[in-house]
Design a protein around this motif. Sequence first.
Motif, PDB file in Angstrom:
ATOM      1  N   PHE A 127       0.870  -1.180   0.000  1.00 32.94           N
ATOM      2  CA  PHE A 127       0.000   0.000   0.000  1.00 32.94           C
ATOM      3  C   PHE A 127       0.906   1.229   0.000  1.00 32.94           C
ATOM      4  CE2 PHE A 127      -2.753   2.911   2.707  1.00 32.94           C
ATOM      5  CZ  PHE A 127      -3.579   3.255   1.660  1.00 32.94           C
ATOM      6  N   LYS A 161      -6.097  14.640  -5.031  1.00 34.63           N
ATOM      7  CA  LYS A 161      -6.477  15.842  -4.276  1.00 34.63           C
ATOM      8  C   LYS A 161      -5.254  16.492  -3.625  1.00 34.63           C
ATOM      9  CE  LYS A 161      -9.738  17.677  -1.015  1.00 34.63           C
ATOM     10  NZ  LYS A 161     -10.577  17.443   0.156  1.00 34.63           N
ATOM     11  N   THR A 202      -6.450  15.977   2.716  1.00 34.00           N
ATOM     12  CA  THR A 202      -6.718  14.578   2.382  1.00 34.00           C
ATOM     13  C   THR A 202      -6.770  13.780   3.674  1.00 34.00           C
ATOM     14  OG1 THR A 202      -5.364  14.962   0.421  1.00 34.00           O
ATOM     15  CG2 THR A 202      -5.867  12.683   0.938  1.00 34.00           C
ATOM     16  N   GLU A 258      -6.315  10.775   6.380  1.00 30.05           N
ATOM     17  CA  GLU A 258      -5.338   9.709   6.611  1.00 30.05           C
ATOM     18  C   GLU A 258      -5.949   8.395   6.101  1.00 30.05           C
ATOM     19  OE1 GLU A 258      -2.310   9.948   7.703  1.00 30.05           O
ATOM     20  OE2 GLU A 258      -1.839   7.846   8.085  1.00 30.05           O
ATOM     21  N   PRO A 259      -5.270   7.706   5.179  1.00 32.36           N
ATOM     22  CA  PRO A 259      -5.884   6.501   4.606  1.00 32.36           C
ATOM     23  C   PRO A 259      -5.891   5.318   5.560  1.00 32.36           C
ATOM     24  CG  PRO A 259      -3.714   6.886   3.651  1.00 32.36           C
ATOM     25  CD  PRO A 259      -3.966   8.026   4.584  1.00 32.36           C
ATOM     26  N   ALA A 260      -6.914   4.469   5.404  1.00 28.00           N
ATOM     27  CA  ALA A 260      -7.046   3.280   6.258  1.00 28.00           C
ATOM     28  C   ALA A 260      -6.041   2.220   5.821  1.00 28.00           C
ATOM     29  CB  ALA A 260      -8.451   2.717   6.138  1.00 28.00           C
ATOM     30  N   PHE A 261      -5.460   1.564   6.798  1.00 30.69           N
ATOM     31  CA  PHE A 261      -4.556   0.447   6.509  1.00 30.69           C
ATOM     32  C   PHE A 261      -4.693  -0.608   7.593  1.00 30.69           C
ATOM     33  CE2 PHE A 261      -0.571  -1.840   7.128  1.00 30.69           C
ATOM     34  CZ  PHE A 261      -0.385  -2.361   5.862  1.00 30.69           C
ATOM     35  N   THR A 318     -12.412   4.169   3.601  1.00 26.85           N
ATOM     36  CA  THR A 318     -11.085   4.521   3.078  1.00 26.85           C
ATOM     37  C   THR A 318     -10.235   5.279   4.093  1.00 26.85           C
ATOM     38  OG1 THR A 318     -11.930   6.597   2.204  1.00 26.85           O
ATOM     39  CG2 THR A 318     -11.962   4.698   0.721  1.00 26.85           C
ATOM     40  N   PRO A 339      -0.950  10.655  12.411  1.00 28.32           N
ATOM     41  CA  PRO A 339       0.434  11.162  12.363  1.00 28.32           C
ATOM     42  C   PRO A 339       0.538  12.664  12.188  1.00 28.32           C
ATOM     43  CG  PRO A 339      -0.004   9.613  10.557  1.00 28.32           C
ATOM     44  CD  PRO A 339      -1.270   9.743  11.316  1.00 28.32           C
ATOM     45  N   HIS A 352      -9.355  16.225   9.982  1.00 33.80           N
ATOM     46  CA  HIS A 352      -9.996  16.278   8.665  1.00 33.80           C
ATOM     47  C   HIS A 352     -11.510  16.134   8.810  1.00 33.80           C
ATOM     48  CE1 HIS A 352     -11.557  14.616   4.868  1.00 33.80           C
ATOM     49  NE2 HIS A 352     -10.644  15.385   4.319  1.00 33.80           N
ATOM     50  N   LYS A 362      -4.026  13.583   6.297  1.00 36.60           N
ATOM     51  CA  LYS A 362      -2.876  12.775   5.896  1.00 36.60           C
ATOM     52  C   LYS A 362      -1.612  13.597   6.128  1.00 36.60           C
ATOM     53  CE  LYS A 362      -1.190  10.297   1.808  1.00 36.60           C
ATOM     54  NZ  LYS A 362      -1.443  10.046   0.379  1.00 36.60           N
ATOM     55  N   SER A 363      -0.582  12.952   6.645  1.00 35.63           N
ATOM     56  CA  SER A 363       0.654  13.699   6.905  1.00 35.63           C
ATOM     57  C   SER A 363       1.499  13.760   5.641  1.00 35.63           C
ATOM     58  CB  SER A 363       1.435  13.040   8.038  1.00 35.63           C
ATOM     59  OG  SER A 363       1.648  11.693   7.733  1.00 35.63           O
TER      60      SER A 363
END
Lengths: 329, 119
Positions: free
Chosen positions: A86, A122, B35, B37-40, B50, B80, B85, B117-118
């Motif tokens: 990822f 974005k 943006t 922070e995306p899920a992981f 997401t 982080p 957001h 998102k960082s």
Amino acid sequence: MARTTKLSLDEWDTLHNNGPWDLKFLYKTKLEASSLMPSSLDRYNDAAQEIQQLLKETNNQNEGFRAYGSAWSLSHIAHQKDRMHFNAHMNTYFSFKNQDLHHLSNYNADDIFMFECGNVIKEISEKLAGHGKSLKSSGASNGQTIAGCISTGVHGSGIKVGSVQDYVVGLNLIIGPNPGDIVYLERHSKPVLNDVFVQKIRSRVIRNDGLFNAALVGLGSFGFIHGVVIESQNLFLLKRYVKSIKKELAIELAESLDFSNFKEIPEEVENGKGRAPYHYKVFINQYQKNDADYIVELMYKKDFKLNYPDPFPVIKKSIYRDLIQLAVS
Amino acid sequence: MKTKVYVYLVMVFIFLGMLLLNSCYSVRFRSVEGTPEPAFPMVRDDYYRTMQVIELDTVITIGALDKDFTYLIKKSDLCPSGKLHTIEYRNTLGAVLLSGITFGRKRKVKIKYVCMKSN
């Protein structure tokens, strides 16, 4: 050092739940903190080294490895059964000066940027806006990573611009775990960056039109796409119109892209001639066999200004309006 | 007589049901900038699929003279950047009752938030 998290999983799925499919390991690599490694170049190279280490580990186990971004593809195309990476947290970027460009380059250095693979559209738009620049086109949404976006050929277009991959001018690929396995690929006919910069990202340069075009929408098959060099343009606004016009005219405009005689939008007529839109789209309702008219969408490019109207109410309403027009036409 | 009691009971349940439905709601604030922070890994099936969402479900104690309470968002592995957001707060009948019974001293805080998102 860049930090990689490794999860042992049984399965992996896309955003839209098209799977699940089998998986052994899922990786995520985060860049070193800028407080510990202030140079973007150092963090970028450090991450490349980390990815090479993961490739080595995978090679030693004789397994497969594939990077993915936001997992928006509505199919198994991003999936790999052994190991997946990822890449959304690899998101630094570089801007350039004239001295970074190839001596035969015709590009304007202010327009050239290199984004690391995990930058989402974005994020890129916001970073570019900080330089007074914009992407030339993007899909209907903006959550795709740049590497995923170009390697799967995300839709979205502008007349004489194309989709996102059409304004990519260079690729930084990690093709293996060994020294010399980091490659900077760009067109021979349109060189962008000079060898000095390529050496800074510890890459060997290949300038070849055929290889570049093949790797551009390569579905990850040409290696780990680490960096994407794009040509941006000055920030702009779009004014959108949706019209119902004669089917023959809609198709003729799409084929010729000559809008000089299209005068149905008085605001977009200049010196007696219709202006060429930046984007043109024909909606076809496949369930209406005897349509005399088609719905078309036209977007005209305008100079950027700060106090433009809030687009959100218009976007919300316009989607429904288009659907209603399609349903009743 | 039995029918009357039954009707009264049904009416009471309907009233309580309406009260429950009306008192349970969520309000979400989302920045149009930045943006998430995306899920992981991506495991949720809701609005936050997401996004790396952090859930806070706790009871805070507020003194009789205090009018507000500040919860600090700090940098962490799930956040982080330490910057917000999206934030969603949920009100429930239980939260309303708890506040009423304790004369406002105990407040249930049920919040979900997503960080920027960082870079």
